[in-house]
Design an enzyme around this catalytic site. Sequence first.
Site, short mmCIF file in Angstrom:
data_model
loop_
_atom_site.label_atom_id
_atom_site.label_comp_id
_atom_site.label_asym_id
_atom_site.label_seq_id
_atom_site.Cartn_x
_atom_site.Cartn_y
_atom_site.Cartn_z
N LYS A 67 20.36 11.69 -21.35
CA LYS A 67 20.95 10.48 -21.90
C LYS A 67 20.68 10.21 -23.19
O LYS A 67 20.34 9.52 -24.23
CB LYS A 67 20.35 9.18 -20.99
CG LYS A 67 20.58 9.01 -19.67
CD LYS A 67 20.16 8.27 -19.27
CE LYS A 67 18.58 8.02 -18.83
NZ LYS A 67 18.13 7.52 -17.74
N ASP A 102 13.17 3.83 -13.09
CA ASP A 102 14.40 3.39 -12.77
C ASP A 102 14.69 2.89 -11.23
O ASP A 102 15.27 1.42 -11.06
CB ASP A 102 15.46 3.02 -13.76
CG ASP A 102 16.25 4.03 -13.86
OD1 ASP A 102 15.67 4.95 -13.36
OD2 ASP A 102 17.30 3.81 -14.97
#
Length: 362
Positions: A67, A102
């Site tokens: 990311k 997450d």
Amino acid sequence: MESKTYAIDQKFMVGTGDQLFDYIADCLNEFKKEQDLLNKSLPLGFTFSFPCRQKSLKSGKLTTWTKGFKASGVEGQDVVELLNEACKRKGVAIDVIALVNDTTGTLMSCAYSDHNTYVGLILGTGTNACYMEDVNKVGTWAGDGNARETIVNMEWGAFGDNGVLDDIRTEYDFNVDRTSLNQGKQLYEKMISGMYLGEISRQVMVKLVQAKLLFNGVSSTKLDTANSFETRFLTDIENDDSNNGMVVTEILNKLDLNPSIDDIMLVRAVCHSVAKRAARLAVAGLAAVTKKVHRENRPEVTIGIDGTLYKKHPLFKKEMEEMMKQLVPGVKVNFMLSEDGSGKGAALIAAVACRLHNNKAH
């Protein structure tokens, strides 16, 4: 729940690991100060949404950045230790109780209110999934001998890194990968997640301009610039219900383009198709996971979902629900939106870990 969001500047994403973790420690310190908790040592659930090799609840080594992160000196290191060291340097009284991905946090936060939650999904800047599995099916399990189930973090963004998705990857997917920071990695993620959908759309538009099918064959410097077409534009364009495409026009004007009505319709079609493909690819993975967790004693399967792409893009929820019915007929599947699932879930896991620790101490 009291919460605050802190943006991470690009310089911390690609600087040194010490700079990144010092910044996180500074944010924790500021938040504690605002909550009048400076003098109190707090247990922390640390959500770290990157691939890790996790040896225990409070220890995990970063396998690889994703990311857009590339902070040096972190890969191969225990991120809990790095955060603890940064907190010591900055004088922040924090005790990291749990390291949580997450996806795991999202599953936990939804399972708190719906006990049929067996799958967690992130659809935001990146994408990942996790699911509940019997420990006797997990070859790497070395935890509590009394545990019956554990959460498996799939890191499914890396699906396709061995070439199995090449048959369905387009020239735009290959181009996006070639210009990324982690070339050859996270190929499934690069077809689905918010970090890449805008760039895929831009590359399609550039190809249409070159074929003289868009903007009369005349591009602009901004449109020709990588990542100039942001993924949020796809959401804005999908939400534009005006007859004249007013929102589309405003976005294209910012890129120094003056679209005709035909141009507006074509740009809408491009953005819609890119988002629709992403939603369907995500469900293809979810359908496989759902088939794995569904059993006779589990007539319903709830999938907890977090991430701005799912929350904000109007197409995703409807498209995913319809495709799931086609791919997993006969199974009742519920999609449950998690509000700050990664943060709340990490807090829940930390709370449970604290309770277990305290019970053992007594």
